[in-house]
Design a protein around this motif. Structure first.
Motif, mmCIF file in Angstrom:
data_model
loop_
_atom_site.group_PDB
_atom_site.id
_atom_site.type_symbol
_atom_site.label_atom_id
_atom_site.label_comp_id
_atom_site.label_asym_id
_atom_site.label_seq_id
_atom_site.Cartn_x
_atom_site.Cartn_y
_atom_site.Cartn_z
ATOM 1 N N MET A 28 0.827 -1.179 0.000
ATOM 2 C CA MET A 28 0.000 0.000 0.000
ATOM 3 C C MET A 28 0.877 1.250 0.000
ATOM 4 O O MET A 28 0.747 2.095 -0.860
ATOM 5 C CB MET A 28 -0.919 -0.020 1.221
ATOM 6 N N PHE A 29 1.768 1.370 0.979
ATOM 7 C CA PHE A 29 2.652 2.518 1.037
ATOM 8 C C PHE A 29 4.046 2.177 0.548
ATOM 9 O O PHE A 29 4.903 3.031 0.474
ATOM 10 C CB PHE A 29 2.738 3.058 2.465
ATOM 11 N N GLY A 30 4.294 0.921 0.271
ATOM 12 C CA GLY A 30 5.608 0.509 -0.195
ATOM 13 C C GLY A 30 6.633 0.367 0.920
ATOM 14 O O GLY A 30 7.818 0.505 0.682
ATOM 15 N N PHE A 31 6.180 0.132 2.157
ATOM 16 C CA PHE A 31 7.110 -0.075 3.256
ATOM 17 C C PHE A 31 7.530 -1.531 3.281
ATOM 18 O O PHE A 31 6.708 -2.428 3.340
ATOM 19 C CB PHE A 31 6.476 0.271 4.609
ATOM 20 N N GLY A 32 8.814 -1.737 3.260
ATOM 21 C CA GLY A 32 9.354 -3.077 3.373
ATOM 22 C C GLY A 32 10.259 -3.157 4.579
ATOM 23 O O GLY A 32 10.338 -2.234 5.408
ATOM 24 N N LEU A 33 10.958 -4.252 4.695
ATOM 25 C CA LEU A 33 11.858 -4.452 5.822
ATOM 26 C C LEU A 33 12.982 -3.415 5.860
ATOM 27 O O LEU A 33 13.278 -2.883 6.938
ATOM 28 C CB LEU A 33 12.422 -5.876 5.796
ATOM 29 N N PRO A 34 13.600 -3.067 4.739
ATOM 30 C CA PRO A 34 14.668 -2.054 4.817
ATOM 31 C C PRO A 34 14.171 -0.693 5.317
ATOM 32 O O PRO A 34 14.850 -0.036 6.117
ATOM 33 C CB PRO A 34 15.171 -1.935 3.374
ATOM 34 N N GLU A 35 12.993 -0.281 4.867
ATOM 35 C CA GLU A 35 12.442 1.000 5.303
ATOM 36 C C GLU A 35 12.123 0.990 6.789
ATOM 37 O O GLU A 35 12.371 1.962 7.513
ATOM 38 C CB GLU A 35 11.188 1.357 4.506
ATOM 39 N N LEU A 36 11.551 -0.115 7.266
ATOM 40 C CA LEU A 36 11.232 -0.225 8.692
ATOM 41 C C LEU A 36 12.494 -0.211 9.555
ATOM 42 O O LEU A 36 12.494 0.362 10.641
ATOM 43 C CB LEU A 36 10.414 -1.487 8.957
ATOM 44 N N CYS A 37 13.563 -0.826 9.063
ATOM 45 C CA CYS A 37 14.828 -0.804 9.799
ATOM 46 C C CYS A 37 15.381 0.615 9.875
ATOM 47 O O CYS A 37 15.897 1.027 10.916
ATOM 48 C CB CYS A 37 15.840 -1.731 9.131
ATOM 49 N N ILE A 38 15.272 1.362 8.794
ATOM 50 C CA ILE A 38 15.740 2.746 8.790
ATOM 51 C C ILE A 38 14.940 3.576 9.794
ATOM 52 O O ILE A 38 15.507 4.370 10.555
ATOM 53 C CB ILE A 38 15.660 3.346 7.373
ATOM 54 N N VAL A 39 13.630 3.389 9.823
ATOM 55 C CA VAL A 39 12.790 4.121 10.771
ATOM 56 C C VAL A 39 13.177 3.754 12.196
ATOM 57 O O VAL A 39 13.261 4.621 13.067
ATOM 58 C CB VAL A 39 11.292 3.840 10.498
ATOM 59 N N LEU A 40 13.422 2.492 12.464
ATOM 60 C CA LEU A 40 13.827 2.053 13.796
ATOM 61 C C LEU A 40 15.142 2.687 14.218
ATOM 62 O O LEU A 40 15.298 3.128 15.363
ATOM 63 C CB LEU A 40 13.929 0.527 13.858
ATOM 64 N N VAL A 41 16.101 2.771 13.303
ATOM 65 C CA VAL A 41 17.387 3.391 13.606
ATOM 66 C C VAL A 41 17.196 4.872 13.915
ATOM 67 O O VAL A 41 17.790 5.406 14.860
ATOM 68 C CB VAL A 41 18.381 3.182 12.442
#
Length: 59
Positions: free
Chosen positions: A1-14
């Motif tokens: 839907m928004f194109g969030f994948g595992l790499p994007e979520l890891c960046i947000v977490l960092v």
């Protein structure tokens, strides 16, 4: 839907880790968990009210 994948979520977490700091993460997780529990309870309460209304309408 928004194109969030595992790499994007890891960046947000960092980013959250850098902004909040490691000492604030347990508090953040606890607040997030209690918010999710409250949301689930509210949804369950709404569903219970709808079921009760249906039973009253049928009676």
């Amino acid at each position: 839907m928004f194109g969030f994948g595992l790499p994007e979520l890891c960046i947000v977490l960092v980013i959250i880790l850098l902004v909040a700091g490691p000492s604030k993460l347990p508090q953040f997780g606890q607040a997030l968990g209690s918010s999710i529990r409250g949301f689930k309870k509210a949804i369950a309460g709404d569903e219970a009210e709808k079921i009760a209304e249906k039973k009253q309408d049928q009676a």
